[in-house]
Design a protein around this motif. Structure first.
Motif, PDB file in Angstrom:
ATOM      1  N   LEU A  15       0.833  -1.192   0.000  1.00 23.70           N
ATOM      2  CA  LEU A  15       0.000   0.000   0.000  1.00 23.70           C
ATOM      3  C   LEU A  15       0.876   1.252   0.000  1.00 23.70           C
ATOM      4  O   LEU A  15       1.815   1.371   0.791  1.00 23.70           O
ATOM      5  CB  LEU A  15      -0.897   0.010   1.228  1.00 23.70           C
ATOM      6  CG  LEU A  15      -2.054  -1.006   1.228  1.00 23.70           C
ATOM      7  CD1 LEU A  15      -2.581  -1.213   2.634  1.00 23.70           C
ATOM      8  CD2 LEU A  15      -3.163  -0.531   0.298  1.00 23.70           C
ATOM      9  N   ASN A  16       0.566   2.186  -0.884  1.00 23.82           N
ATOM     10  CA  ASN A  16       1.248   3.475  -0.889  1.00 23.82           C
ATOM     11  C   ASN A  16       0.608   4.438   0.094  1.00 23.82           C
ATOM     12  O   ASN A  16       1.305   5.162   0.805  1.00 23.82           O
ATOM     13  CB  ASN A  16       1.215   4.103  -2.289  1.00 23.82           C
ATOM     14  CG  ASN A  16       2.109   3.396  -3.275  1.00 23.82           C
ATOM     15  OD1 ASN A  16       3.124   2.815  -2.898  1.00 23.82           O
ATOM     16  ND2 ASN A  16       1.732   3.429  -4.544  1.00 23.82           N
ATOM     17  N   ASN A  17      -0.732   4.449   0.096  1.00 23.64           N
ATOM     18  CA  ASN A  17      -1.459   5.402   0.929  1.00 23.64           C
ATOM     19  C   ASN A  17      -2.621   4.720   1.639  1.00 23.64           C
ATOM     20  O   ASN A  17      -3.417   4.030   1.010  1.00 23.64           O
ATOM     21  CB  ASN A  17      -2.002   6.557   0.088  1.00 23.64           C
ATOM     22  CG  ASN A  17      -0.902   7.417  -0.498  1.00 23.64           C
ATOM     23  OD1 ASN A  17      -0.063   7.929   0.235  1.00 23.64           O
ATOM     24  ND2 ASN A  17      -0.895   7.567  -1.812  1.00 23.64           N
ATOM     25  N   GLY A 103       6.082   0.744   8.422  1.00 25.39           N
ATOM     26  CA  GLY A 103       6.887   1.544   7.513  1.00 25.39           C
ATOM     27  C   GLY A 103       6.213   2.752   6.911  1.00 25.39           C
ATOM     28  O   GLY A 103       6.718   3.319   5.942  1.00 25.39           O
ATOM     29  N   PHE A 104       5.095   3.185   7.480  1.00 22.10           N
ATOM     30  CA  PHE A 104       4.386   4.362   6.960  1.00 22.10           C
ATOM     31  C   PHE A 104       4.848   5.639   7.660  1.00 22.10           C
ATOM     32  O   PHE A 104       5.157   5.633   8.856  1.00 22.10           O
ATOM     33  CB  PHE A 104       2.878   4.225   7.177  1.00 22.10           C
ATOM     34  CG  PHE A 104       2.210   3.222   6.299  1.00 22.10           C
ATOM     35  CD1 PHE A 104       1.780   3.569   5.024  1.00 22.10           C
ATOM     36  CD2 PHE A 104       1.988   1.922   6.741  1.00 22.10           C
ATOM     37  CE1 PHE A 104       1.139   2.645   4.211  1.00 22.10           C
ATOM     38  CE2 PHE A 104       1.360   0.993   5.937  1.00 22.10           C
ATOM     39  CZ  PHE A 104       0.935   1.353   4.667  1.00 22.10           C
ATOM     40  N   PHE A 140       0.217  16.599   2.838  1.00 27.49           N
ATOM     41  CA  PHE A 140       1.045  15.553   3.443  1.00 27.49           C
ATOM     42  C   PHE A 140       1.199  14.364   2.508  1.00 27.49           C
ATOM     43  O   PHE A 140       2.300  13.814   2.353  1.00 27.49           O
ATOM     44  CB  PHE A 140       0.415  15.114   4.767  1.00 27.49           C
ATOM     45  CG  PHE A 140       1.115  13.970   5.438  1.00 27.49           C
ATOM     46  CD1 PHE A 140       2.349  14.152   6.042  1.00 27.49           C
ATOM     47  CD2 PHE A 140       0.527  12.713   5.471  1.00 27.49           C
ATOM     48  CE1 PHE A 140       2.997  13.092   6.669  1.00 27.49           C
ATOM     49  CE2 PHE A 140       1.162  11.656   6.100  1.00 27.49           C
ATOM     50  CZ  PHE A 140       2.401  11.835   6.703  1.00 27.49           C
ATOM     51  N   ILE A 141       0.120  13.963   1.861  1.00 31.47           N
ATOM     52  CA  ILE A 141       0.172  12.806   0.963  1.00 31.47           C
ATOM     53  C   ILE A 141       1.063  13.077  -0.248  1.00 31.47           C
ATOM     54  O   ILE A 141       1.634  12.152  -0.833  1.00 31.47           O
ATOM     55  CB  ILE A 141      -1.263  12.404   0.557  1.00 31.47           C
ATOM     56  CG1 ILE A 141      -1.957  11.746   1.745  1.00 31.47           C
ATOM     57  CG2 ILE A 141      -1.272  11.465  -0.654  1.00 31.47           C
ATOM     58  CD1 ILE A 141      -3.420  11.506   1.563  1.00 31.47           C
ATOM     59  N   LYS A 142       1.230  14.330  -0.606  1.00 27.27           N
ATOM     60  CA  LYS A 142       2.096  14.676  -1.739  1.00 27.27           C
ATOM     61  C   LYS A 142       3.585  14.609  -1.401  1.00 27.27           C
ATOM     62  O   LYS A 142       4.421  14.678  -2.302  1.00 27.27           O
ATOM     63  CB  LYS A 142       1.744  16.079  -2.247  1.00 27.27           C
ATOM     64  CG  LYS A 142       0.395  16.155  -2.940  1.00 27.27           C
ATOM     65  CD  LYS A 142       0.065  17.578  -3.379  1.00 27.27           C
ATOM     66  CE  LYS A 142      -1.304  17.651  -4.035  1.00 27.27           C
ATOM     67  NZ  LYS A 142      -1.651  19.053  -4.410  1.00 27.27           N
ATOM     68  N   THR A 143       3.923  14.475  -0.138  1.00 23.29           N
ATOM     69  CA  THR A 143       5.326  14.355   0.239  1.00 23.29           C
ATOM     70  C   THR A 143       5.829  12.953  -0.092  1.00 23.29           C
ATOM     71  O   THR A 143       5.031  12.010  -0.199  1.00 23.29           O
ATOM     72  CB  THR A 143       5.519  14.639   1.736  1.00 23.29           C
ATOM     73  OG1 THR A 143       4.806  13.656   2.510  1.00 23.29           O
ATOM     74  CG2 THR A 143       5.025  16.035   2.088  1.00 23.29           C
ATOM     75  N   GLY A 145       7.243   9.149   0.066  1.00 21.07           N
ATOM     76  CA  GLY A 145       7.068   8.052   1.006  1.00 21.07           C
ATOM     77  C   GLY A 145       5.684   7.439   0.981  1.00 21.07           C
ATOM     78  O   GLY A 145       4.814   7.832   0.204  1.00 21.07           O
ATOM     79  N   ARG A 146       5.501   6.443   1.849  1.00 19.69           N
ATOM     80  CA  ARG A 146       4.212   5.788   2.037  1.00 19.69           C
ATOM     81  C   ARG A 146       3.516   6.467   3.209  1.00 19.69           C
ATOM     82  O   ARG A 146       4.135   6.770   4.219  1.00 19.69           O
ATOM     83  CB  ARG A 146       4.398   4.297   2.315  1.00 19.69           C
ATOM     84  CG  ARG A 146       5.126   3.555   1.207  1.00 19.69           C
ATOM     85  CD  ARG A 146       5.521   2.151   1.653  1.00 19.69           C
ATOM     86  NE  ARG A 146       4.357   1.328   1.890  1.00 19.69           N
ATOM     87  CZ  ARG A 146       4.253   0.464   2.918  1.00 19.69           C
ATOM     88  NH1 ARG A 146       5.204   0.375   3.823  1.00 19.69           N
ATOM     89  NH2 ARG A 146       3.168  -0.268   3.052  1.00 19.69           N
TER      90      ARG A 146
END
Length: 256
Positions: A15-17, A103-104, A140-143, A145-146
């Motif tokens: 999962l990315n998000n 790891g998120f 925040f989601i645009k930064t 990472g996961r």
């Protein structure tokens, strides 16, 4: 908006998000009455139930603490609905601890000051904003990472006591929230490998909430993902206590 149907088999991708959206004071029947194309697409593409139940009593901070900890108020230690900045925060492990171990990067964006009670060391970024929580979650989601995000959305909790739950003004406010959420949901779905959960803390009846009336305890659950199986959540009986375990199961499926 392009939402991919529920994952069908094989090895699920990471999962990315992951985003959990709590629409404060959302009565499940409003999902049938309002013009809500964003939420409707999530419901059609995923799984949902209108048979959710809040805590005893059904109040905002008490219910959200149960969501975060997976424990009843007597177990998690939060039996009142009040908190101000500077007071002690939650002491039990929360959904953010599990997310961080998986790891998120964790983000928590909320529109009521008292929900700051739920900030702990496992929250990387948090912000209290009455009007900009949705925008902050998107930034925040645009930064890199996961991302694991809990987003609290206010509005219905103000219109309900003023105009009545399921009143025309209440339904109009939900349509406004749905429209405001559309760009955030689009951002997540375009990036692929997502898990989106929409729920609430409590409902209400007439212009009243937080009472022992059965309608005050009601809430919905919507789950949509292109990366992990979610069909098992269709039409289930759901409690706010179940959210933490549900997330644990879904993250376990993602890492298996």
């Amino acid at each position: 908006m392009s939402l991919i149907p529920a994952y069908a088999g094989g090895n699920p991708p990471h999962l990315n998000n992951v985003i959990i959206i709590s629409i404060d004071a959302l009565h499940p029947d409003a999902l049938r009455q309002a013009k809500i194309p964003t939420l409707s697409k999530l419901m059609q593409s995923g799984a949902y139930t209108l048979d959710g139940r809040s805590t005893e009593p059904p109040k905002t901070l008490i219910a959200h603490t149960a969501m975060f900890t997976g424990m009843a108020p007597g177990e998690n230690g939060k039996v009142d609905n009040d908190w101000i900045t500077g007071e002690a925060t939650v002491q039990k492990p929360t959904i953010f601890d599990s997310a961080q171990r998986n790891g998120f990067k964790t983000g928590y964006f909320y529109s009521k000051e008292k929900l700051g009670y739920l900030v702990n060391d496992a929250v990387d970024v948090h912000e209290w904003s009455r009007d900009s929580a949705i925008d902050s979650a998107g930034a925040f989601i645009k930064t890199p990472g996961r991302h694991f995000v809990f987003l609290h959305v206010s509005g219905l909790d103000q219109v309900g006591p003023e105009s009545g739950w399921l009143s025309p003004a209440y339904i109009e406010e939900l349509s406004y929230i749905d429209d405001y959420l559309s760009s955030l949901i689009e951002l997540i779905s375009v990036d692929k490998n997502y898990l989106i959960i929409v729920t609430s803390d409590h409902a209400g009846h007439g212009k009243i909430h937080g009472s022992h009336h059965p309608e005050d305890y009601r809430l919905p659950l919507v789950v949509c993902s292109d990366a992990v199986p979610i069909n098992q959540y269709q039409n289930i009986s759901f409690s706010v206590f179940d959210l933490k375990k549900m997330l644990g199961d879904l993250l376990q499926n993602d890492s298996s």
